[in-house]
Design an enzyme around this catalytic site. Structure first.
Site, PDB file in Angstrom:
ATOM      1  N   VAL B  15       0.830  -1.214   0.000  1.00  0.00           N
ATOM      2  CA  VAL B  15       0.000   0.000   0.000  1.00  0.00           C
ATOM      3  C   VAL B  15       0.864   1.264   0.000  1.00  0.00           C
ATOM      4  O   VAL B  15       0.584   2.222  -0.724  1.00  0.00           O
ATOM      5  CB  VAL B  15      -0.964   0.002   1.207  1.00  0.00           C
ATOM      6  CG1 VAL B  15      -1.809   1.273   1.211  1.00  0.00           C
ATOM      7  CG2 VAL B  15      -1.865  -1.225   1.172  1.00  0.00           C
ATOM      8  N   LYS B 107      -6.535  -1.290  10.638  1.00  0.00           N
ATOM      9  CA  LYS B 107      -7.820  -1.629  11.270  1.00  0.00           C
ATOM     10  C   LYS B 107      -7.646  -2.142  12.694  1.00  0.00           C
ATOM     11  O   LYS B 107      -8.450  -1.868  13.567  1.00  0.00           O
ATOM     12  CB  LYS B 107      -8.559  -2.656  10.425  1.00  0.00           C
ATOM     13  CG  LYS B 107      -7.748  -3.906  10.165  1.00  0.00           C
ATOM     14  CD  LYS B 107      -7.830  -4.408   8.733  1.00  0.00           C
ATOM     15  CE  LYS B 107      -6.820  -3.685   7.877  1.00  0.00           C
ATOM     16  NZ  LYS B 107      -6.626  -4.236   6.526  1.00  0.00           N
ATOM     17  N   VAL B 134     -10.881  -0.112   6.134  1.00  0.00           N
ATOM     18  CA  VAL B 134     -12.121  -0.879   5.998  1.00  0.00           C
ATOM     19  C   VAL B 134     -12.505  -1.039   4.526  1.00  0.00           C
ATOM     20  O   VAL B 134     -12.680  -0.049   3.808  1.00  0.00           O
ATOM     21  CB  VAL B 134     -13.272  -0.193   6.748  1.00  0.00           C
ATOM     22  CG1 VAL B 134     -14.563  -0.996   6.606  1.00  0.00           C
ATOM     23  CG2 VAL B 134     -12.926  -0.009   8.226  1.00  0.00           C
ATOM     24  N   GLY B 189      -0.754 -15.579  -3.139  1.00  0.00           N
ATOM     25  CA  GLY B 189      -0.574 -14.329  -2.406  1.00  0.00           C
ATOM     26  C   GLY B 189      -1.892 -13.709  -1.948  1.00  0.00           C
ATOM     27  O   GLY B 189      -1.919 -12.591  -1.461  1.00  0.00           O
ATOM     28  N   ASP B 203      -9.950 -10.270  11.268  1.00  0.00           N
ATOM     29  CA  ASP B 203      -9.763  -9.102  10.401  1.00  0.00           C
ATOM     30  C   ASP B 203     -11.110  -8.429  10.094  1.00  0.00           C
ATOM     31  O   ASP B 203     -11.253  -7.210  10.222  1.00  0.00           O
ATOM     32  CB  ASP B 203      -9.075  -9.544   9.100  1.00  0.00           C
ATOM     33  CG  ASP B 203      -8.981  -8.420   8.096  1.00  0.00           C
ATOM     34  OD1 ASP B 203      -8.103  -7.551   8.275  1.00  0.00           O
ATOM     35  OD2 ASP B 203      -9.794  -8.376   7.153  1.00  0.00           O
ATOM     36  N   LYS B 207     -12.686  -4.514  11.286  1.00  0.00           N
ATOM     37  CA  LYS B 207     -13.364  -3.559  10.394  1.00  0.00           C
ATOM     38  C   LYS B 207     -14.791  -3.298  10.868  1.00  0.00           C
ATOM     39  O   LYS B 207     -15.266  -2.167  10.876  1.00  0.00           O
ATOM     40  CB  LYS B 207     -13.353  -4.100   8.969  1.00  0.00           C
ATOM     41  CG  LYS B 207     -11.934  -4.231   8.403  1.00  0.00           C
ATOM     42  CD  LYS B 207     -11.892  -5.135   7.179  1.00  0.00           C
ATOM     43  CE  LYS B 207     -10.472  -5.253   6.631  1.00  0.00           C
ATOM     44  NZ  LYS B 207     -10.371  -6.308   5.586  1.00  0.00           N
ATOM     45  N   GLY B 304      -5.584  -4.942  -2.065  1.00  0.00           N
ATOM     46  CA  GLY B 304      -4.715  -4.736  -3.220  1.00  0.00           C
ATOM     47  C   GLY B 304      -4.058  -3.380  -3.168  1.00  0.00           C
ATOM     48  O   GLY B 304      -4.570  -2.444  -2.556  1.00  0.00           O
TER      49      GLY B 304
END
Lengths: 431, 431
Positions: B15, B107, B134, B189, B203, B207, B304
């Site tokens: 990111v 998050k 999120v 991946g 996870d 969120k 992504g």
């Protein structure tokens, strides 16, 4: 931030009453969320005596809405009168000039005068918001002019008119013709007595103009939208489309081709794999093609009292928090005069429905025309009628330029064998 | 508004590099859109020598990211390190304390320390944004804490974890078991080497905690999320669900029951008519149940490099425009300590898959237990195996309280005839 934000609500139709309802119902919640009391100072409508089902007794009544723009007890004018000219235009212009922020649901006004009004808002340091003008309750304006600002946008596709989407859905599910469903929609209040703007693409075109302005950083230019409505669609088209795995949706589309902005409203065949395929009835949806976030998708109620009022309230909450966003996503001085390209240069596959006499050599004449334009046919369906009668022939083409396709279809329509104007519909396979 | 907004980017994983790419590629566009230059002052990551495919030579390199919070050339700290404790926590806390705004994709940090950090941001008059934390590229935080603020929210349903959605999609389309698909997802991946947080609901729970805080104006409380993952689902469950007209999705759900907030992550059967049904692979989606706008729906890439970077940029654009929004949609002093209710009190229909011996009287024992809890059966499927072997029996119940259902299922699982732990899945028919 002041401690109270005082609204003048001009227009007490369905949306105006919805806004009053939310302010009354959620006063405490709005104060917690904004840190500011949201209060109605005054309201205005044509008829002061009508019972609208909400208590207006605590609010001032204004006969001439334009005077709201001059009142000391109004911080924000909420313009819900409608129409691109006349009172709505005068009111918004005067309000902005007098340093009052404006929240409006008026797509026609913004599509025709958006550039001028944005400049005026900036010059006076006030906000001009119009979330409710586009796609009803879907927060697409905020997404476009704030969330997606890190993206270059390549294209945007929207189901932007609930009435026409309702009509198309009803034709398909009920197996009924256009005129029949329209009459029914009018009876139910889903279509206006004069439905022209909804079904000929004008309303969707107004909304598309605003989305295109934000997407590409250009001045809104409604005159550059090519409008095509749904009046000419037959039940057969909807059925043929379904056989081919598609649904017909009236789409507002804006895209860039070689740096030029193309804007159109037209019925399109949308594939089953597209999220737009499932958007039925009065729902709206927007699909954006972006370079970073790829293809975010938004859907929700495209009209109606409370959904539209929710969007008005979102804009009011921004103002109550002291937030102002550039009207079209950037300062007016940076908005460009767009170079527009005609649809002719858009390439896609097409659905073509012909009504032709049933005799030898007909298909040879038709396919010869397509061949001359370099258009190749992917598949063909012929629907038999009684012997000797005209038949529907439906062709699905491979990719072709719209300009070529249209000229070819004109030539086909002029052939002696054509008994009716052909119906040409774009296929949007990449959605 | 200053003329340049200087970023310190802590973390150069996928990111972080995406954010650098956008700043480099769209510098001019960002300046037009915000009126402000967005510039990277310095970056930080574990390994300064690695080639990340972007030119970092113009930026300062910081070894200890926490020192970014003290640099005079940093206005905004972009925290992309991750983890609820340690460096990320220290960095964000120090940055806010030093009057620097923070944009984060973290998050876990926000779910565990959101209330404290929100207070700190407010006390120092700076922004704290986490759109990227999120649902990846979907601008749901902005929609929730701004656009929908005129609504009282009744419930929210989200597909919030791309990895588990990918696994469920692959199991269905490929007809493969959980372990097999997981191994494949790791190779591609799409899943981490340690996939626990993705597949056990943690996870998605992080969120959901943030969305629930905004929806209900409460302090984020991750500990009150009931977590249920997808590890126990069999291919057969996915196939049975499909036969019944459903798909299994791992949903984060928050809703209010008698004023109490319920938060859960659990696999659910989602009907074909729901827009969540079509959300496959690594896509995410959020469906909100509101009193005014009804049910807006948002979907897009849930993870992504570029989608997530797009969300980070949206937050940066806000700051470049001088816009700060209350961290959880209202000032910290108004956030309530939520009263949480357990799932037990949630009523819904259920899918129940049993593995039982194939002998007379089995169904009588099972249905007797359900009867004792007042749970009635809507339909039942028995899948035959070889004679004498255990069989799968799938029941679909009418509405029942989760607490009753769970106790009944425990009793059924304890019966001699049960050869395997029963699998109970909520059916969410109203989406």
């Amino acid at each position: 931030m002041s401690e109270v934000l005082r609204l003048g609500i001009a227009g007490l139709g369905t949306v105006g009453v919805g806004v009053v309802e939310i302010v009354q119902k959620h006063g405490a919640l709005l104060k917690r969320r904004t840190g500011c009391e949201v209060a109605v100072s005054c309201v205005s409508a044509r008829d002061s005596s009508r019972d609208r089902g909400v208590d207006l007794s605590g609010y001032g009544w204004v006969d001439d809405p334009v005077t709201m723009a001059e009142r000391d007890d109004v911080d924000v004018v909420v313009e819900l009168i409608g129409g691109s000219e006349g009172i709505a235009y005068d009111l918004v212009k005067t309000a902005l000039s007098n340093g009052k922020s404006v929240v409006t649901a008026n797509k026609a006004l913004m599509a025709h005068h958006g550039a001028e009004l944005a400049e005026l808002a900036e010059a006076n340091g006030v906000g001009l918001s119009y979330e409710a003008a586009v796609a009803g309750g879907i927060p697409i304006i905020k997404a476009m002019r704030e969330s997606l600002m890190g993206n270059e946008i390549a294209a945007l596709y929207g189901i932007l008119n609930g009435t026409s989407n309702y009509i198309l859905s009803e034709m398909r599910t009920g197996g009924r013709g256009f005129a029949d469903v329209l009459k029914d929609a009018q009876a139910k209040g889903y279509a206006e007595a004069d439905p022209a703007f909804d079904i000929n693409g004008t309303d969707a075109g107004h909304k598309l103009t605003l989305l295109a302005a934000i997407a590409f950083g250009v001045k809104p230019n409604f005159d550059a939208v090519e409008l095509n409505g749904i009046e000419h669609l037959l039940l057969e088209d909807i059925q043929f489309a379904e056989e081919l795995g598609y649904r017909i949706k009236l789409l507002g589309i804006t895209q860039k081709i070689d740096g030029a902005v193309v804007q159109s409203v037209e019925p399109c065949l949308v594939p089953r794999s597209s999220p737009l395929w499932a958007i039925e009835d009065v729902y709206n949806a927007v699909y954006v093609d972006c370079d970073a976030v790829e293809t975010p998708f938004f859907s929700g109620r495209g009209a109606g009292r409370m959904p539209t009022a929710s969007s008005v309230m979102g804009d009011i909450v921004d103002l109550a928090r002291g937030i102002r966003v550039p009207v079209f996503g950037m300062s007016s001085m940076h908005l460009l005069d767009a170079v527009h390209a005609p649809m002719d240069r858009v390439k896609s596959r097409f659905y073509l429905r012909l009504n032709v006499v049933d005799e030898p050599g007909v298909m040879a004449s038709i396919t010869a025309v397509l061949r001359d334009f370099g258009i190749s046919i992917e598949s063909m369906v012929q629907r038999g009628r009684a012997p000797g009668e005209a038949v529907h022939v439906v062709l699905k083409t491979h990719g072709a330029l719209t300009g070529d396709m249209r000229t070819a279809v004109e030539q086909i329509g002029a052939l002696d064998v054509s008994v009716e104007k052909p119906c040409l519909i774009r296929i949007e396979d990449d959605l």
